[in-house]
Each structure stands twice: as C-alpha cells, then as structure tokens.
Enzyme design. Structure first.
Site, PDB file in Angstrom:
ATOM      1  N   ARG A  91       0.844  -1.189   0.000  1.00  0.00           N
ATOM      2  CA  ARG A  91       0.000   0.000   0.000  1.00  0.00           C
ATOM      3  C   ARG A  91       0.883   1.243   0.000  1.00  0.00           C
ATOM      4  NH1 ARG A  91      -1.758   0.736   4.431  1.00  0.00           N
ATOM      5  NH2 ARG A  91      -1.062  -1.130   5.502  1.00  0.00           N
ATOM      6  N   TYR A 230      -1.767  -3.312  -6.682  1.00  0.00           N
ATOM      7  CA  TYR A 230      -1.463  -4.103  -5.490  1.00  0.00           C
ATOM      8  C   TYR A 230      -2.548  -4.089  -4.414  1.00  0.00           C
ATOM      9  CZ  TYR A 230       1.113  -6.806  -2.265  1.00  0.00           C
ATOM     10  OH  TYR A 230       1.477  -7.839  -1.451  1.00  0.00           O
ATOM     11  N   LYS A 239      -9.568  -2.361   2.098  1.00  0.00           N
ATOM     12  CA  LYS A 239      -9.230  -1.267   3.007  1.00  0.00           C
ATOM     13  C   LYS A 239      -9.980   0.017   2.633  1.00  0.00           C
ATOM     14  CE  LYS A 239      -6.838  -3.816   5.607  1.00  0.00           C
ATOM     15  NZ  LYS A 239      -5.523  -4.311   5.451  1.00  0.00           N
ATOM     16  N   HIS A 259     -10.024  -2.765  11.895  1.00  0.00           N
ATOM     17  CA  HIS A 259      -8.939  -3.603  11.338  1.00  0.00           C
ATOM     18  C   HIS A 259      -8.688  -4.736  12.328  1.00  0.00           C
ATOM     19  CE1 HIS A 259      -4.533  -3.613   9.636  1.00  0.00           C
ATOM     20  NE2 HIS A 259      -5.306  -4.470   8.987  1.00  0.00           N
ATOM     21  N   SER A 281      -0.884  -3.738  10.475  1.00  0.00           N
ATOM     22  CA  SER A 281      -0.549  -4.597   9.345  1.00  0.00           C
ATOM     23  C   SER A 281       0.716  -5.399   9.628  1.00  0.00           C
ATOM     24  CB  SER A 281      -0.340  -3.739   8.100  1.00  0.00           C
ATOM     25  OG  SER A 281      -1.522  -3.028   7.815  1.00  0.00           O
ATOM     26  N   CYS A 283       1.285  -7.688  11.830  1.00  0.00           N
ATOM     27  CA  CYS A 283       1.593  -7.843  13.257  1.00  0.00           C
ATOM     28  C   CYS A 283       0.860  -9.015  13.895  1.00  0.00           C
ATOM     29  CB  CYS A 283       1.296  -6.559  14.007  1.00  0.00           C
ATOM     30  SG  CYS A 283       2.471  -5.247  13.626  1.00  0.00           S
ATOM     31  N   ASP A 306      -8.901 -10.012   9.134  1.00  0.00           N
ATOM     32  CA  ASP A 306      -8.381  -8.669   8.843  1.00  0.00           C
ATOM     33  C   ASP A 306      -9.359  -7.534   9.156  1.00  0.00           C
ATOM     34  OD1 ASP A 306      -6.008  -7.274   7.758  1.00  0.00           O
ATOM     35  OD2 ASP A 306      -7.365  -6.602   6.181  1.00  0.00           O
ATOM     36  N   ARG A 398       2.200 -12.157  -0.678  1.00  0.00           N
ATOM     37  CA  ARG A 398       0.887 -12.481  -0.102  1.00  0.00           C
ATOM     38  C   ARG A 398       0.235 -13.671  -0.792  1.00  0.00           C
ATOM     39  NH1 ARG A 398      -1.422  -8.821   4.051  1.00  0.00           N
ATOM     40  NH2 ARG A 398       0.252  -7.308   4.323  1.00  0.00           N
TER      41      ARG A 398
HETATM   42  P1  GTP Z   1      -1.935  -7.851   7.498  1.00  0.00           P
HETATM   43  O1  GTP Z   1      -2.505  -8.862   6.570  1.00  0.00           O
HETATM   44  O2  GTP Z   1      -0.884  -7.003   6.862  1.00  0.00           O
HETATM   45  O3  GTP Z   1      -2.977  -6.996   8.144  1.00  0.00           O
HETATM   46  O4  GTP Z   1      -1.074  -8.654   8.631  1.00  0.00           O
HETATM   47  P2  GTP Z   1      -1.491  -9.556   9.893  1.00  0.00           P
HETATM   48  O5  GTP Z   1      -1.745  -8.670  11.078  1.00  0.00           O
HETATM   49  O6  GTP Z   1      -2.564 -10.504   9.537  1.00  0.00           O
HETATM   50  O7  GTP Z   1      -0.124 -10.318  10.229  1.00  0.00           O
HETATM   51  P3  GTP Z   1       0.261 -11.878  10.092  1.00  0.00           P
HETATM   52  O8  GTP Z   1      -0.556 -12.758  10.990  1.00  0.00           O
HETATM   53  O9  GTP Z   1       0.278 -12.225   8.653  1.00  0.00           O
HETATM   54  O10 GTP Z   1       1.748 -11.859  10.663  1.00  0.00           O
HETATM   55  C1  GTP Z   1       2.760 -11.063  10.111  1.00  0.00           C
HETATM   56  C2  GTP Z   1       4.104 -11.537  10.568  1.00  0.00           C
HETATM   57  O11 GTP Z   1       4.174 -11.593  12.000  1.00  0.00           O
HETATM   58  C3  GTP Z   1       4.441 -12.942  10.060  1.00  0.00           C
HETATM   59  O12 GTP Z   1       5.760 -12.959   9.602  1.00  0.00           O
HETATM   60  C4  GTP Z   1       4.283 -13.800  11.297  1.00  0.00           C
HETATM   61  O13 GTP Z   1       5.118 -14.926  11.253  1.00  0.00           O
HETATM   62  C5  GTP Z   1       4.652 -12.859  12.436  1.00  0.00           C
HETATM   63  N1  GTP Z   1       3.955 -13.248  13.701  1.00  0.00           N
HETATM   64  C6  GTP Z   1       2.633 -13.501  13.844  1.00  0.00           C
HETATM   65  N2  GTP Z   1       2.340 -13.895  15.113  1.00  0.00           N
HETATM   66  C7  GTP Z   1       3.510 -13.873  15.794  1.00  0.00           C
HETATM   67  C8  GTP Z   1       3.875 -14.185  17.156  1.00  0.00           C
HETATM   68  O14 GTP Z   1       3.055 -14.550  17.992  1.00  0.00           O
HETATM   69  N3  GTP Z   1       5.191 -14.026  17.481  1.00  0.00           N
HETATM   70  C9  GTP Z   1       6.123 -13.609  16.575  1.00  0.00           C
HETATM   71  N4  GTP Z   1       7.394 -13.487  16.986  1.00  0.00           N
HETATM   72  N5  GTP Z   1       5.836 -13.335  15.279  1.00  0.00           N
HETATM   73  C10 GTP Z   1       4.545 -13.454  14.894  1.00  0.00           C
HETATM   74  C1  SPV Z   2      -2.691  -4.606   5.427  1.00  0.00           C
HETATM   75  O1  SPV Z   2      -1.727  -3.960   5.007  1.00  0.00           O
HETATM   76  O2  SPV Z   2      -3.210  -4.384   6.547  1.00  0.00           O
HETATM   77  C2  SPV Z   2      -3.246  -5.703   4.609  1.00  0.00           C
HETATM   78  C3  SPV Z   2      -2.812  -5.812   3.213  1.00  0.00           C
HETATM   79  O3  SPV Z   2      -4.093  -6.443   5.088  1.00  0.00           O
HETATM   80  S1  SPV Z   2      -3.639  -4.685   2.162  1.00  0.00           S
HETATM   81  O4  SPV Z   2      -4.847  -5.322   1.651  1.00  0.00           O
HETATM   82  O5  SPV Z   2      -2.700  -4.392   1.062  1.00  0.00           O
HETATM   83  O6  SPV Z   2      -3.979  -3.504   2.898  1.00  0.00           O
HETATM   84 MN    MN Z   3      -4.549  -5.848   7.253  1.00  0.00          MN
END
Ligand code: GTP
Ligand code: SPV
Ligand code: MN
Length: 617
Positions: A91, A230, A239, A259, A281, A283, A306, A398
């Site tokens: 983004r 993207y 979003k 979110h 994002s 996290c 999400d 992704r």
């Molecule tokens: P968006 O789709 O961007 O909104 O991201 P999200 O909040 O869904 O994050 P996601 O669950 O995909 O995790 C992002 C990164 O954080 C990945 O590389 C995970 O491996 C890492 N991660 C997730 N949970 C944990 C955790 O409990 N501990 C650690 N150390 N890393 C984590």
């Molecule tokens: C985020 O960045 O929080 C996502 C990916 O979930 S996007 O759809 O590109 O915003």
């Molecule tokens: Mn997100």
C-alpha cells in the site's frame, strides 16, 4: 518487465454481457458505468457474473498473456503466481487521500485533499486510462448478500488480476445487481492501473503507473484508485471501502468498522467466547485468527483475519461480522511451525503474489520450511540460491485464498447477524515497555489503550521497516475521518452497550524482546496461554494485579505447562518501568496535541490518571 506475446483478448463471448435486470437502481448503475467508460475509454466492457467458469476463463487468459504463472497442479491445483512490478509491492500510504469537504473532517493523521481540486486531477488522469483494455464491472457484497450488517458496492477496474482477487475476497455476483435494482444503496469504486495501450502496443506482465492516487470521498461514499495493481490499493472493497468508507458510514449510523481479526475460542468445558483483535498490518492478525492452541482442551474457530464490523445489539452486546470472504495474507513467516492452519488452507485455489517459484512449479517463501530449496526463481523472476544474500520472496508477498478453505473455519462463519463479542484485544509490535498482556479497567480505559497503540513499521506499507509509529486501534492508515472524532465514536458506542455485557478490553504484545534482541515470548500457538488467561478473567475465575497501566496476570496464573519460559524472561515480559512509561505518556500528550483540542475529555482524563499512578509507583 517482460512483455507479453499479445494484447488483450477479451474473455470469450459467453461471459461479460450485462444481465437484463429491471429496476431504477439498475438504470442508475448502467448510467454510471457508461459515464466511467466515456471517461476512461476501454475497448470493451465486461460485466462480471462471479461464476466459477468465468473466473477460470479470466485466469486462463492471464496465463496466456504471460501475466500470471500457473503452478504445477500436482502440488498446488487451481493456483497461480503473480509477480508485481518491483515498485508496486505494498500500500502507498503517502498517495492515499481523504477528500472530505472540510480538512478538519479528515484530521491530522490523513492526507487531506480538496475534493474539487482532486476531481479535476482525477478527470485528467483517468481520461483514456483504460484504452486498449477491458473494463470489468464487478458487483460485490461485503458480508453475506442481503445480510442486516452487509453493504454492497461496485468496482470498475481494468485489471483482471484485481477481478479474480475481488472474487476471492468478497461475494461477487449477479445477486448483488438484484439488490441494486431494488434500490439498495451501493458504494462506487473506480480503479485503473493507469497503463493504456496504444493500438498494437504489447502489454506488460504487471501494468501500473509511477503516479498513484488512492482517493476517498467520504461525503459521496466513492473511491477512485489510479496507478497501482497491489492489494489494498486495488481490491477497493477491502481497506478503501470496508475500512475507510465504512468507518464514516459507521460513525453516522452508530457502528464501528475495524482492522480486526475475529475468532471463536472454545474452552475445555465446551463454552464458546468470541474475541476480536486489532493489530497493525503484518503484526499477527492472520496468525491469531488461525490459532492452534498448544494447551490441551482448547479450540479456536476462525471467523475473519483482517476486518470486522461491530454493531451494538438490542441486547446490549457488541455484535461482529467479518465482511470479507477470503484471506489476503502475508506469506513470509507462514509455515508448519508457526501457522499450520494457513499452510493447509493454501493447498490449492490460491493466487500468490511476489513469492518465489520452485523448479517443480510450486511456491516457496522465507519461513515456509526451515531450509530453503537449493534453487529458486525469486519474486522478481531472477535465479536465486540460498547464498544470493537477498530474500527469495518479497517481505510483503501475499496469498489470496477463500475463507471456506480454512480447515478450522467456523461452520457458521457466514451467519448474517454475526457473533456477540466477549473480548477485544489491541496489540502492536513493541520490543520494549508493553507487557505480554494487560487488562483495561473499563471501556473508557480500553479506548485510551486503543488510542495509544504504537508499533514498529512493517513491510505492509512503504516506509522504513522497524521505525516506531503511533497506530491507534491499528487504524492509522484506515480511518476515513478525524481520528480524534473516531476515539469519541468509540466512547459513544460503549455507552450503547450494557456495562455488564460489553466486551472486556485487553492489550497484548507478542513481540517484546530481551536485551539480547531475542523474542521473550514463544508466540504463535502459545498465544493460547494468554487467551486462556483472558477467558478466565471474563468468566471471573482468576484474579489480577493492579498496576499503573492496568490489570496484570499473576505470573503463576498463566498456564505454562509444557513450555520453558525462564523466570527472568517471564518477569521481563511483565516489567513496567515507570520512567519509560512516563516518557510514553509524554509522547501520548504530544500525539493528542496534534488534534488541536479535539481529543475527547475522558481520554485526557485517562492520561492524567495514568501519569498520577506512574508518579506514585
Ligand atoms: P496484514 O494482513 O498485513 O494486516 O497482517 P497480519 O496482522 O494478519 O499479520 P500476520 O498474521 O500475517 O503476521 C505477520 C508476521 O508476523 C508474520 O511474519 C508472522 O510470522 C509474524 N507473527 C505472527 N504472530 C507472531 C507471534 O506470535 N510471534 C512472533 N514473533 N511473530 C509473529
Ligand atoms: C494490510 O496492510 O493491513 C493488509 C494488506 O491487510 S492490504 O490489503 O494491502 O492492505
Ligand atoms: Mn490488514
């Protein structure tokens, strides 16, 4: 970027015809589509019916044009790899605008732009922007079609990749047109990659434009997106609509667009609890949404990963739906040891973007397996070996996959009325200060916590990875109006809930590090140990310790059976240093100060009370 063999060949004549549906709403839609076509001048218009056959034809056509790669069906049936232009990988927050009539309605955390001025600009750049391409008309529903919490919209786009992604992430189809025909309000979203083709000009694999505009009109409920293909820039239902525009609708109608992931947690006694969690994002939302508890007897069912829409019910509880129907998840770090549920979800029917390609026609990314394959093609299409010294998959690569494929999806995940929330979690990526878990004393304190979320930057948006920034409610890039008013709206929604039925609010942090830079908490499946404590707090079976920042667990109350967290790490996970928390409070004052007196008084009072408690600690 590689040039493809031929120009656009519209999907065979069996698809794309406008269905004959009567109704005033349909006439308005047709007039709008004609108007956009007159401006953007596509070669043809394709009305998307959302069928499997149409989707397959679009994918086949993109393969033929060299725009996506079909993966080996033996390993990954019905799946594809898309490689974006190297500049179009996340983004673009700096190019994302809120065009409200008054600047103060967008607030200091958004890029405001004057609507009349940007309309002129958009008219200029969209003029002829779809020349040589097909314009797709995609009717979609966020939430089950016709559901009481659902909202509908239409995206026109010149990107077939966007069409197939929207088809996974939302409910696309002609039944939405019937709703429009009957007069249901719909949100207008316009998308062009901004790469018109001259007659005979060959297309590129990932058309886009260096100039990008992601523009939201909160008063007229419209989105105009130009120049990017993207994710969050191009799947406008996600979003742009389900957060930025929907947050404005929610402000006016008394609900919240957030979110947040959404899960059902089932304890060993079989009791079900619903938890929503807002993390910035990249996290950990998708990971927590697909949690496999490492403590015996607990189960988690996935409802969303999400976005959640939250609405106070007649019963004084807060009800939540996931308006999406798929996952657009971060690939790197997703593996057997971290998120086996996601790995299983991705068995097929998945569009991967910017991951690496294996010689056998399957995909790979950092963290999928402990050891990388000896040879790969990286996300940019170059040969790669483990000693190449760069990641094989882009850090923000992704997967796009239907939610129904998740092995632990709740059987009732599409229930139109949603689920009642028992807990809300706020979190971020914080190496210091923030404890593993802390409970808010009440709703107002919880809103104060949410307003103070800060997190280290990730690859999900352009910017310097690792830099600490404020990300209130994980909504910094997604709130469609003045963030201070949004805080006030959260307080107002709390007043509509029965105090004994409102969800309890907690702050969590899986990312605290020791002085040696290693994570203090094992995370992932072991986060169930934190959830277990949260649920026992909700049902009143465990006490907590008051601290200046909220209620903390007694460490002996955490179920740590079967894991080895050294006592000193455990203490470090919950350590509260009043001096650095007072500095944190100073930063909050500074942040609140950027809103020019608009921060609600109860939050200012929370800040004073926090300081008072810290000074006495
Ligand atoms: P968006 O789709 O961007 O909104 O991201 P999200 O909040 O869904 O994050 P996601 O669950 O995909 O995790 C992002 C990164 O954080 C990945 O590389 C995970 O491996 C890492 N991660 C997730 N949970 C944990 C955790 O409990 N501990 C650690 N150390 N890393 C984590
Ligand atoms: C985020 O960045 O929080 C996502 C990916 O979930 S996007 O759809 O590109 O915003
Ligand atoms: Mn997100």
């Amino acid at each position: 970027a590689p040039r493809t063999a031929r120009g656009p060949a519209p999907v065979s004549a069996e698809f794309g015809k406008r269905p004959e549906i009567a109704g005033a709403g349909m006439a308005d839609l047709i007039a709008w589509v004609d108007q956009i076509a007159a401006l953007t001048q596509p070669d043809s218009i394709h009305w998307v019916d959302g069928s499997r056959a149409e989707n397959d034809a679009l994918l086949r056509e993109m393969v033929d044009e060299g725009k996506i790669i079909k993966l080996n069906p033996e390993w990954r049936p019905g799946s594809y790899l898309a490689r974006s232009h190297p500049s179009d990988v996340a983004r673009t927050e700096g190019r994302t605008f809120i065009a409200s009539e008054r600047e103060e309605d967008a607030g200091p955390t958004n890029n405001w732009i004057q609507p009349a001025e940007i309309r002129d600009t958009l008219r200029g750049i969209f003029a002829g922007s779809m020349r040589g391409r097909t314009m797709y008309v995609v009717p979609f529903s966020m939430g089950p079609v016709g559901g009481p919490l659902s909202h509908i919209g239409v995206q026109v786009t010149d990107s077939a990749y966007a069409v197939t992604s929207i088809g996974i992430m939302t409910r696309v189809g002609t039944d939405v047109l019937h709703q429009i025909a009957k007069g249901k309000h719909w949100v207008k979203t316009v998308h062009s990659v901004g790469a018109p083709l001259a007659p005979g000009e060959q297309d590129v694999a990932w058309p886009c434009n260096d100039e990008k505009y992601i523009v939201h009109f909160p008063e007229t409920l419209e989105v105009w997106s130009y120049g990017s293909g993207y994710g969050g820039n191009a799947i406008l239902a996600k979003k742009c609509f389900a957060l930025r525009i929907a947050s404005v609708i929610g402000r006016d109608e008394g609900w919240l667009a957030e979110h947040m992931l959404l899960i059902r947690v089932i304890d060993p006694a079989g009791r079900a609890y619903h938890v929503a969690a807002a993390f910035p994002s990249a996290c950990g939302k998708t990971n927590l949404a697909m949690l496999r508890p490492t403590i015996p007897g607990w189960r988690v069912e996935t409802l969303g990963d999400d976005i959640a829409w939250l609405r106070p019910g007649e019963d004084g509880r807060l009800w939540a739906i996931n308006p999406e129907s798929g996952f657009f998840g971060v690939a790197p770090g997703t593996g057997e040891s971290t998120n086996v549920t996601a790995v299983e979800t991705l068995w097929g029917n998945t569009i991967f973007t910017n991951v690496a390609l294996r010689p056998d026609g399957d995909v790979w990314w950092e963290g999928l397996t402990d050891e990388p394959p000896a040879q790969l093609t990286d996300w940019e299409g170059n040969a790669w070996t483990p000693d190449s010294g760069r990641p094989a998959a882009h850090p923000n690569s992704r997967f796009t996959v239907g939610a129904g494929q998740c092995p632990q999806i709740a059987a009732d995940w599409e229930t139109p009325e949603g689920v009642p929330l028992d807990a809300i979690l706020f979190g971020g990526r914080r190496a210091t200060n923030i404890p593993l878990v802390v409970e808010a004393t009440d709703w107002t304190h919880g809103v104060f916590m949410g307003s103070n979320i800060s997190s280290e930057r990730t690859a999900a948006a352009e910017g310097t990875v690792g830099e600490l920034r404020r990300d209130p409610f994980a909504m910094l890039p997604f709130c469609g109006y003045n963030m201070a008013d949004y805080f006030g709206h959260w307080l107002k929604v709390g007043q509509k809930l029965r105090f004994d039925r409102a969800p309890r609010i907690f702050q969590v942090n899986w990312f605290r590090k020791g002085s040696d830079g290693r994570f203090l908490w094992p995370g992932f499946g072991d986060n169930s140990r934190v959830i277990d404590w949260i649920i026992r707090r909700i049902d009143g079976s465990v006490s907590a310790v008051d601290s200046p920042i909220g209620r903390l667990p007694r460490t002996e109350d955490l179920n740590l059976d079967g894991i080895d967290v050294p006592q000193e790490d455990l203490e470090a996970l919950f350590a509260i240093d009043p001096a650095s928390w007072l500095r944190e409070a100073d930063l909050t004052e500074e942040f609140y100060g950027t809103f020019g007196g608009r921060i609600p008084a109860p939050l200012q009072a929370e800040l004073s009370a926090l300081r008072y408690r810290l000074q006495r600690a």
